[in-house]
Design an enzyme around this catalytic site. Structure first.
Site, PDB file in Angstrom:
ATOM      1  N   THR A 100      60.203  70.138 -22.151  1.00  0.00           N
ATOM      2  CA  THR A 100      61.620  69.786 -22.336  1.00  0.00           C
ATOM      3  C   THR A 100      62.512  70.525 -21.327  1.00  0.00           C
ATOM      4  O   THR A 100      62.089  71.505 -20.710  1.00  0.00           O
ATOM      5  CB  THR A 100      62.103  70.163 -23.759  1.00  0.00           C
ATOM      6  OG1 THR A 100      62.062  71.596 -23.886  1.00  0.00           O
ATOM      7  CG2 THR A 100      61.237  69.534 -24.837  1.00  0.00           C
ATOM      8  N   GLU A 126      52.550  70.037  -8.113  1.00  0.00           N
ATOM      9  CA  GLU A 126      53.726  69.516  -7.399  1.00  0.00           C
ATOM     10  C   GLU A 126      54.613  68.623  -8.274  1.00  0.00           C
ATOM     11  O   GLU A 126      54.152  67.691  -8.878  1.00  0.00           O
ATOM     12  CB  GLU A 126      53.247  68.712  -6.178  1.00  0.00           C
ATOM     13  CG  GLU A 126      54.348  68.334  -5.235  1.00  0.00           C
ATOM     14  CD  GLU A 126      54.835  66.904  -5.408  1.00  0.00           C
ATOM     15  OE1 GLU A 126      55.973  66.640  -5.016  1.00  0.00           O
ATOM     16  OE2 GLU A 126      54.095  66.074  -5.948  1.00  0.00           O
ATOM     17  N   SER A 150      49.703  67.397 -26.855  1.00  0.00           N
ATOM     18  CA  SER A 150      50.645  67.648 -27.960  1.00  0.00           C
ATOM     19  C   SER A 150      50.011  67.339 -29.310  1.00  0.00           C
ATOM     20  O   SER A 150      49.231  66.389 -29.447  1.00  0.00           O
ATOM     21  CB  SER A 150      51.899  66.787 -27.807  1.00  0.00           C
ATOM     22  OG  SER A 150      52.518  67.090 -26.592  1.00  0.00           O
ATOM     23  N   GLU A 192      64.847  72.477 -21.986  1.00  0.00           N
ATOM     24  CA  GLU A 192      65.021  73.882 -22.399  1.00  0.00           C
ATOM     25  C   GLU A 192      63.847  74.734 -21.907  1.00  0.00           C
ATOM     26  O   GLU A 192      64.037  75.848 -21.423  1.00  0.00           O
ATOM     27  CB  GLU A 192      65.126  74.001 -23.932  1.00  0.00           C
ATOM     28  CG  GLU A 192      66.418  73.451 -24.535  1.00  0.00           C
ATOM     29  CD  GLU A 192      66.438  71.935 -24.612  1.00  0.00           C
ATOM     30  OE1 GLU A 192      65.360  71.308 -24.558  1.00  0.00           O
ATOM     31  OE2 GLU A 192      67.543  71.355 -24.722  1.00  0.00           O
TER      32      GLU A 192
HETATM   33  C1  LIG Z   1      58.272  60.161 -23.121  1.00  0.00           C
HETATM   34  C2  LIG Z   1      57.294  61.201 -23.611  1.00  0.00           C
HETATM   35  C3  LIG Z   1      55.979  61.144 -23.183  1.00  0.00           C
HETATM   36  C4  LIG Z   1      55.067  62.103 -23.649  1.00  0.00           C
HETATM   37  N1  LIG Z   1      53.754  61.969 -23.281  1.00  0.00           N
HETATM   38  C5  LIG Z   1      52.849  62.876 -23.734  1.00  0.00           C
HETATM   39  C6  LIG Z   1      51.470  62.721 -23.411  1.00  0.00           C
HETATM   40  O1  LIG Z   1      51.073  61.768 -22.743  1.00  0.00           O
HETATM   41  N2  LIG Z   1      50.601  63.636 -23.887  1.00  0.00           N
HETATM   42  C7  LIG Z   1      50.992  64.708 -24.634  1.00  0.00           C
HETATM   43  O2  LIG Z   1      50.148  65.518 -24.977  1.00  0.00           O
HETATM   44  N3  LIG Z   1      52.296  64.857 -25.000  1.00  0.00           N
HETATM   45  C8  LIG Z   1      53.226  63.951 -24.561  1.00  0.00           C
HETATM   46  N4  LIG Z   1      54.537  64.069 -24.922  1.00  0.00           N
HETATM   47  C9  LIG Z   1      54.933  65.155 -25.817  1.00  0.00           C
HETATM   48  C10 LIG Z   1      55.750  66.222 -25.111  1.00  0.00           C
HETATM   49  O3  LIG Z   1      54.942  67.031 -24.295  1.00  0.00           O
HETATM   50  C11 LIG Z   1      56.467  67.031 -26.194  1.00  0.00           C
HETATM   51  O4  LIG Z   1      57.377  66.151 -26.847  1.00  0.00           O
HETATM   52  C12 LIG Z   1      57.244  68.180 -25.631  1.00  0.00           C
HETATM   53  O5  LIG Z   1      56.388  69.160 -25.091  1.00  0.00           O
HETATM   54  C13 LIG Z   1      58.135  68.835 -26.728  1.00  0.00           C
HETATM   55  O6  LIG Z   1      57.389  69.128 -27.869  1.00  0.00           O
HETATM   56  P1  LIG Z   1      57.871  68.644 -29.329  1.00  0.00           P
HETATM   57  O7  LIG Z   1      58.204  67.207 -29.254  1.00  0.00           O
HETATM   58  O8  LIG Z   1      56.856  69.093 -30.305  1.00  0.00           O
HETATM   59  O9  LIG Z   1      59.245  69.408 -29.569  1.00  0.00           O
HETATM   60  P2  LIG Z   1      59.403  70.923 -30.022  1.00  0.00           P
HETATM   61  O10 LIG Z   1      58.491  71.774 -29.202  1.00  0.00           O
HETATM   62  O11 LIG Z   1      59.277  70.995 -31.498  1.00  0.00           O
HETATM   63  O12 LIG Z   1      60.890  71.229 -29.580  1.00  0.00           O
HETATM   64  C14 LIG Z   1      62.019  70.830 -30.361  1.00  0.00           C
HETATM   65  C15 LIG Z   1      63.269  71.345 -29.668  1.00  0.00           C
HETATM   66  O13 LIG Z   1      63.249  72.785 -29.601  1.00  0.00           O
HETATM   67  C16 LIG Z   1      63.399  73.223 -28.261  1.00  0.00           C
HETATM   68  N5  LIG Z   1      62.583  74.414 -28.017  1.00  0.00           N
HETATM   69  C17 LIG Z   1      61.301  74.633 -28.413  1.00  0.00           C
HETATM   70  N6  LIG Z   1      60.863  75.837 -27.984  1.00  0.00           N
HETATM   71  C18 LIG Z   1      61.903  76.408 -27.308  1.00  0.00           C
HETATM   72  C19 LIG Z   1      62.065  77.663 -26.614  1.00  0.00           C
HETATM   73  N7  LIG Z   1      61.076  78.552 -26.518  1.00  0.00           N
HETATM   74  N8  LIG Z   1      63.276  77.894 -26.010  1.00  0.00           N
HETATM   75  C20 LIG Z   1      64.285  76.977 -26.078  1.00  0.00           C
HETATM   76  N9  LIG Z   1      64.176  75.785 -26.734  1.00  0.00           N
HETATM   77  C21 LIG Z   1      62.997  75.508 -27.333  1.00  0.00           C
HETATM   78  C22 LIG Z   1      62.873  72.068 -27.420  1.00  0.00           C
HETATM   79  O14 LIG Z   1      63.418  72.082 -26.103  1.00  0.00           O
HETATM   80  C23 LIG Z   1      63.367  70.863 -28.226  1.00  0.00           C
HETATM   81  O15 LIG Z   1      64.699  70.565 -27.910  1.00  0.00           O
HETATM   82  C24 LIG Z   1      55.478  63.143 -24.516  1.00  0.00           C
HETATM   83  C25 LIG Z   1      56.809  63.182 -24.929  1.00  0.00           C
HETATM   84  C26 LIG Z   1      57.695  62.234 -24.502  1.00  0.00           C
HETATM   85  C27 LIG Z   1      59.115  62.292 -25.007  1.00  0.00           C
END
Ligand SMILES: Cc1cc2nc3c(=O)[nH]c(=O)nc-3n(C[C@H](O)[C@H](O)[C@H](O)COP(=O)(O)OP(=O)(O)OC[C@H]3O[C@@H](n4cnc5c(N)ncnc54)[C@H](O)[C@@H]3O)c2cc1C
Length: 398
Positions: free
Chosen positions: A379, A249, A134, A381
């Site tokens: 997420t 998995e 991320s 979604e």
């Molecule tokens: C507890 C935790 C541990 C994590 N650990 C890691 C890690 O170790 N390494 C790492 O790289 N990342 C990690 N992450 C990051 C995680 O992968 C991202 O938070 C996640 O992929 C969502 O990205 P974002 O936070 O940028 O939200 P965004 O992508 O900006 O999303 C914001 C909102 O929009 C919605 N949304 C976005 N696109 C769509 C779509 N196409 N359709 C419908 N809804 C959509 C999302 O569901 C969300 O509700 C972690 C996150 C958490 C909370």
């Protein structure tokens, strides 16, 4: 589908159970109260590492892998049983990132030299991994990465920033996605690297949770050199490897089993705790809400069995939408249970570090951290989008 275990599988289940039952008696008090405590609290982390060594000595960290990399070529169902038992005991010692995410990717997508270098140390419980995917502008939309990797002789030079790196401050190595070709758009032009976290030029900055624990980090790269031999797969084709990592998995059995144990402990608390003249366990509303959680946990467990069954019968592709469904089901159930727990505890559910905190304050902590589970690893979604496109045959929405 056959729910019964063979006599050998039952014996194995007993062996796993006996190990974790005994081992977890030595766990620090905070262990099991939250993922944040397990990684963030020093004593918990030391316990985690020491348990990994014990699991490795038994050959249990990498049972399904080929023998030459430290495995025992065990069946998927045996791994499922291990995860089930470990989840129930809130077991320590398993590096989720190294064992559950990276290792299967390497087994399918890495060259022989990379497998021999990186898999055995994971099987021995020596090296801990973190996921560097991320970025501030690339979460769900993982293909919009901007961290750059530029070829320079036998190395790549990495510049950029990652965020939400769970346990990045604890890890020895990380698996990284970076853009090798800025001309190519989206998922094309990315490469997948294995990176020593002690490489010069890496800066790790903590991001504290609102309840002050240290799970997440920002990781900055300033001219960090990664040898070309640490690139997994072809240049610009890292997306393929990353999709393997994301789709392995995910029956979520360990989370459903963890919840089963949490429910048992909460029921015990409700039996022992009085509000006014009667115990919480005699309150009709409390009882019905706990019954609903019990139903949901059992449904989730049955669903996990059906996933592992599909995997045994049909392989990964068939199981991918089911795995996405299990992720939604399990993580949203954790959230529901936590909120119901806080409701039932009333004002005590808002007490964290204090003698008044019921169950070591786990519901107070969980209230603040459980929404994160529905985001980590994709997420709810995004999981629902996957179920639509891969499972229901609906058009892709992105
Ligand atoms: C507890 C935790 C541990 C994590 N650990 C890691 C890690 O170790 N390494 C790492 O790289 N990342 C990690 N992450 C990051 C995680 O992968 C991202 O938070 C996640 O992929 C969502 O990205 P974002 O936070 O940028 O939200 P965004 O992508 O900006 O999303 C914001 C909102 O929009 C919605 N949304 C976005 N696109 C769509 C779509 N196409 N359709 C419908 N809804 C959509 C999302 O569901 C969300 O509700 C972690 C996150 C958490 C909370």
């Amino acid at each position: 589908m056959d729910f019964r275990y063979t006599p050998e599988e039952k014996a194995l289940e007993k062996e796993f159970d006996a190990f974790f039952r005994e081992e977890m008696k030595n766990a620090p008090p905070e262990w099991g109260t939250s993922l944040e405590a397990m990684i963030g609290v020093d004593e918990c982390w030391e316990f985690h590492k020491a348990t990994a060594k014990k699991l490795a000595a038994k050959g249990w960290l990498a049972r399904p892998w080929p023998r030459e990399y430290g495995g025992e070529e065990a069946s998927l169902i045996e791994q499922f049983i291990f995860n089930d038992v470990m989840g129930y005991h809130k077991g320590a010692g398993v590096d989720h990132w190294g064992i559950a995410l990276l290792a299967p990717t390497l087994l399918v997508g890495a060259n022989e030299e990379q497998k021999m270098e990186h898999l055995p140390p994971i099987a021995r419980g020596e090296i801990w991994w973190t996921q560097l995917w991320s970025e501030p502008g690339a979460g769900s939309d993982l293909a919009s990465h901007t961290t750059r990797a530029v070829r320079d002789g036998d190395d790549y030079i990495i510049n950029g920033q990652k965020v939400w790196t769970t346990g990045g401050h604890r890890a020895d190595w990380g698996f990284l996605l970076a853009r090798t070709d800025p001309e190519q758009r989206r998922s094309r032009g990315l490469s997948f690297f294995l990176l020593d976290m002690k490489s010069p030029g890496i800066t790790i900055k903590p991001i504290l949770h609102m309840e002050k624990s240290h799970l997440f980090n920002e990781v900055f790269f300033d001219d960090v050199r990664v040898p070309v031999r640490n690139r997994v797969g072809e240049e610009n084709e890292g997306w393929v490897a990353s999709q393997m990592t994301a789709n392995f998995e995910r029956s979520m059995i360990e989370l459903f089993s963890f919840l089963r144990r949490e429910l048992e402990e909460f029921i015990e608390y409700c039996r022992e705790t009085k509000r006014g003249d009667t115990s919480l366990a005699s309150n009709a509303l409390v009882r019905h809400r706990l019954a609903q959680i019990a139903i949901d946990i059992e449904a989730g467990r049955a669903f996990s069995y059906s996933i592992v069954w599909s995997q045994i019968k049909g392989g990964l592709i068939m199981a991918a939408p089911l795995a996405a469904a299990a992720k939604v089901l399990a993580t949203e159930l954790v959230q529901r249970f936590t909120y119901i727990g806080c409701d039932i505890l009333g004002q005590y559910g808002q007490v964290g570090e204090s003698g008044w905190a019921p169950l070591m304050g786990r519901f107070e902590k969980g209230y603040q951290t459980c929404p994160g589970l529905c985001m980590a690893g994709g997420t709810s979604e995004i999981m629902r989008n996957l179920i639509c496109s891969l499972g229901l045959g609906l058009p892709r929405s992105w």
